[in-house]
Design an enzyme around this catalytic site. Structure first.
Site, PDB file in Angstrom:
ATOM      1  N   ASP A   5       0.835  -1.208   0.000  1.00 51.41           N
ATOM      2  CA  ASP A   5       0.000   0.000   0.000  1.00 51.41           C
ATOM      3  C   ASP A   5       0.863   1.249   0.000  1.00 51.41           C
ATOM      4  O   ASP A   5       0.573   2.215   0.700  1.00 51.41           O
ATOM      5  CB  ASP A   5      -0.935   0.006   1.215  1.00 51.41           C
ATOM      6  CG  ASP A   5      -2.101   0.976   1.049  1.00 51.41           C
ATOM      7  OD1 ASP A   5      -2.492   1.256  -0.112  1.00 51.41           O
ATOM      8  OD2 ASP A   5      -2.610   1.467   2.071  1.00 51.41           O
ATOM      9  N   GLU A  45     -13.179  22.582  10.081  1.00 50.30           N
ATOM     10  CA  GLU A  45     -12.497  22.557   8.782  1.00 50.30           C
ATOM     11  C   GLU A  45     -11.602  23.790   8.633  1.00 50.30           C
ATOM     12  O   GLU A  45     -10.502  23.715   8.083  1.00 50.30           O
ATOM     13  CB  GLU A  45     -13.532  22.493   7.651  1.00 50.30           C
ATOM     14  CG  GLU A  45     -14.244  21.142   7.585  1.00 50.30           C
ATOM     15  CD  GLU A  45     -15.506  21.172   6.743  1.00 50.30           C
ATOM     16  OE1 GLU A  45     -16.052  22.265   6.499  1.00 50.30           O
ATOM     17  OE2 GLU A  45     -15.956  20.089   6.334  1.00 50.30           O
TER      18      GLU A  45
END
Lengths: 162, 585
Positions: B236, B545
């Site tokens: 990965d 955010e």
């Protein structure tokens, strides 16, 4: 349920993005990635149970769509809403949205035979098992068939895995 | 490795009638039927699950898809309280048994204070962990057991921990320091890597110079070499799985996340399809592969470092898979003609379709282009990269605007330091700093910044693009460099933009923030900011955010291959030494 805007890169701009992992068998639900989903393993099937998010109105219907990403790579996408919106649904599910609930399915399962529905307000997805289940070679034309046993009655002893 | 075994309460559902035969529609009202709740077991003890049904089942049968849907209501979930109680007892102290020495009776919080969130991944959350005794800062990855949905997930975590524990002490591999398990989660305490992801730096830069790309590629190849030498295939490798140990541009790059890794023996073949789109080798999709898949992934990373986009790309997962199998490597399109033949040679070798012809990690490290990494050209930014830098700048307009808002809330003492620094630079006292004045000012304090880097600094800081740094712009970049932001400042800045006090910055409010003198905001810039900042994709920016954006590593320093925090500290120290400034933090 939150509506996800279409990916801004749908216009074809080539860029580097974060994408979810690829596995040979994946189940994807129309829920945020961190939704709490319970998994129950029975002798004939796995059952995924998701309680609706607090305050969210559960969709009335769901449909199960099987996406053949590549021979040997199958994604089962559970989508909210009726089949008539197939075109939009296809686009949405193929956008490789990162924030979706996904689970790798164990090898002895038949994702193409998954069924989904609501039971007592909870979304239940049942993925049957099959002994040594494996997809046969794609004939290339005509209907694809699955070599997969044990897809009949889904009953039996319940083992809780969480 | 031991087999995973789960015990728990079992219950038997009553037999149900066979589902309707093929072609026959279920009767009307079937979807409203409520099955009887299965009787729950009263047993207090656990017992082994029934053996796999394979031996007792009829052989596989061919079934057309359309006629095999079982009635979904043959099975109903047990009561939630019952399931929760059962799972709690089932999962306690089970995952790590026999895998790695751990502390079954100690809590991770006995030894470590768990602080702010550093990152969030597919299986868990990583937090800052501070050793209560030594004050050493580490990272703790907590994997909630409710995320371990099947035996496969549990086996993956056990294998990941076993692999991390077995890997050698190596500067390019993150170290596992300790493992803990409680009823709710597995906790892995690791070295802290707080310099951000390679992914973020690639996105911020657009692409790397050959010299910088060679340095990163060398580390990636070294990771592959070390893993393979210890019988570990990573499976990965991607930029998201490499973290910088620190914030400087020459910080050590380390591999993290061995969640899909596996032990292998030489010659062993694997068939399991696992990986990430863009980076997956073609033989993985063909279900017969060995450790050479990691060389392919490293080759994809190198391609991306050099030109900014993946070599095998499409809008859908199916398209990406087809592109990988086609293997059409584009080395003709800009910027490849301007990249050296040595770099292209290595990319071609690593992305060989035939795994037998791919180099080993050791051979990659011996390739002339990597051997001569320090001589690799620092290719000037081309048009493509300049466009990407402009996108980066557009994204950061909002961040820089926010920093100016923060400036308005600074203490008098903080303002005084910055004002004095600005005055030092602004030699003609016209209230703004030109590039020439910036260069002269930095030279005056003995800065080692090269001219291209000064120009990048000017370009990144000059939000309105008029070729000068006004006082507000100077304050914004200085605030960022000094990391004066704290949550109170961030909250005030957020409220400045959230004009309707809804708790979110809507698109219209973002447009106001990014508008130019004519009141116009570029739609593409808005889209880019929202795509980068609006991580939950609800079309607006929450305070969380906003904070993540302000604290993220995607800032102008990534666009400068040599500039680092240490250089800025040198500048600050020089200013202090000549007695004209007193630094506040």
């Amino acid at each position: 349920m939150r509506i996800h805007p279409a990916s801004p890169t749908a216009g074809g701009k080539k860029d580097l993005r974060r994408l979810p992992h690829v596995y040979s068998k994946v189940l994807e639900l129309p829920l945020p990635a961190d939704t709490d989903v319970q998994v129950f393993e029975g002798p004939d099937a796995f059952h995924f149970v998701a309680a609706p998010a607090a305050g969210a109105r559960a969709a009335a219907t769901v449909r199960v769509r099987t996406v053949r990403i590549h021979p040997g790579v199958t994604k089962v996408v559970v989508q909210a809403g009726a089949a008539e919106r197939a075109a939009d649904d296809d686009a949405a599910s193929d956008s490789m949205e990162l924030d979706r609930w996904r689970s790798r399915l164990p090898e002895p399962t038949c994702p193409a035979m998954a069924v989904a529905g609501y039971v007592d307000g909870q979304l239940v997805v049942t993925v049957p098992k099959g002994p040594g289940a494996e997809e046969g070679a794609d004939a290339g034309q005509g209907e694809v068939t699955w070599r997969c046993g044990g897809g009949g009655k889904i009953t039996g002893r319940l083992v809780v895995v969480q | 490795m031991g087999n995973v075994c789960f015990c728990g309460t079992t219950s038997t559902s009553p037999d149900q009638p066979e589902p309707a035969t093929a072609g026959k529609a279920p009767p009307q009202g079937a979807t409203n039927r409520r099955p009887a709740t299965p009787p729950s077991s009263q047993q207090g003890s656990s017992q082994e699950p029934s053996p796999a049904p394979g031996a007792n089942k009829p052989g596989p049968k061919a079934r057309p898809k359309a006629t095999t849907k079982a009635n979904p209501y043959d099975w109903a979930p047990p009561a939630a309280a019952h399931a929760s109680r059962a799972s709690a007892s089932v999962s306690a102290s089970r995952v790590l048994d026999g895998v790695v020495p751990h502390h079954p009776r100690l809590r991770v919080t006995d030894k470590y204070h768990l602080g702010r969130e550093l990152g969030r991944g597919e299986f868990g959350v990583t937090r800052l962990a501070t050793d209560r005794a030594t004050r050493e800062r580490l990272a703790c990855k907590s994997i909630p057991k409710r995320r371990l949905r099947t035996a496969v997930d549990v086996a993956d975590v056990r294998r990941e921990v076993a692999i991390m524990a077995s890997l050698p002490d190596h500067p390019a591999l993150v170290r596992l320091r300790a493992a803990y398990e409680d009823a709710d989660a597995v906790h892995l305490v690791m070295e802290l890597c707080d310099g951000g992801e390679l992914f973020d730096r690639i996105v911020a830069r657009g692409r790397y110079t050959e010299r910088a790309a060679a340095a990163a590629a060398r580390t990636v190849a070294e990771v592959v070499r070390a893993c393979h030498a210890h019988g570990v295939m990573h499976r990965d490798l991607k930029p998201e799985n490499f973290l910088y140990a620190g914030k400087s541009d020459d910080a050590q790059l380390k591999a993290i996340d061995f969640g899909l890794s596996v032990f292998f023996r030489p010659g062993e073949r694997f068939t399991e399809i696992v990986g990430s789109p863009y980076y997956m080798a073609p033989e993985v999709l063909r279900r017969s592969y060995g450790p050479e898949v990691d060389i392919w992934s490293a080759g994809v990373i190198l391609y991306i470092l050099l030109c900014g986009v993946p070599p095998f790309w499409a809008e859908t997962e199916q398209g990406v898979a087809r592109a990988i199998l086609r293997g059409n490597l584009d080395l003709q399109r800009e910027p490849w003609p301007r990249i050296s033949e040595g770099a292209k040679s290595l990319v071609r070798q690593m992305l060989q379709m035939d795994p037998k012809k791919r180099p080993t990690a050791q051979q990659v490290l011996e390739h002339p282009w990597l051997q001569n990494a320090r001589k690799a050209p620092n290719v000037p930014l081309g048009d493509v990269v300049r466009a990407r830098l402009q996108q980066f700048s557009a994204m950061n307009k909002f961040k820089k605007k926010a920093m100016r808002v923060i400036a308005e809330h600074l203490s008098v003492e903080e303002v005084e330091v910055i004002r004095d620094m600005f005055a030092l630079m602004d030699t003609d006292k016209d209230g703004r700093v030109t590039l020439e004045e910036l260069k002269a000012g930095l030279r005056k304090v003995g800065s080692k910044l090269a001219e291209p880097e000064m120009e990048l600094l000017m370009e990144a800081a000059d939000v309105n693009g008029n070729g000068y740094l006004d006082y507000g712009e100077f304050v914004a970049i200085t605030i960022h460099l000094q990391r004066l932001s704290n949550d109170a400042h961030l909250r005030k800045a957020f409220l400045f933009f959230d004009k309707d006090s809804s708790g979110y910055i809507e698109r219209a409010e973002l447009a106001d923030a990014l508008a130019d003198e004519a009141g116009h905001a570029d739609e593409a810039a808005l889209d880019n900011v929202l795509r980068e900042v609006d991580t939950d994709k609800d079309g607006r920016i929450s305070f969380e955010e906003f904070v993540a954006m302000m604290k993220a590593g995607t800032d102008w320093r990534k666009a400068s291959r040599q500039y680092s925090r240490e250089r800025f500290k040198t500048l600050s120290n020089s200013l202090l030494k000549d007695g004209s400034l007193r630094m506040a933090r």
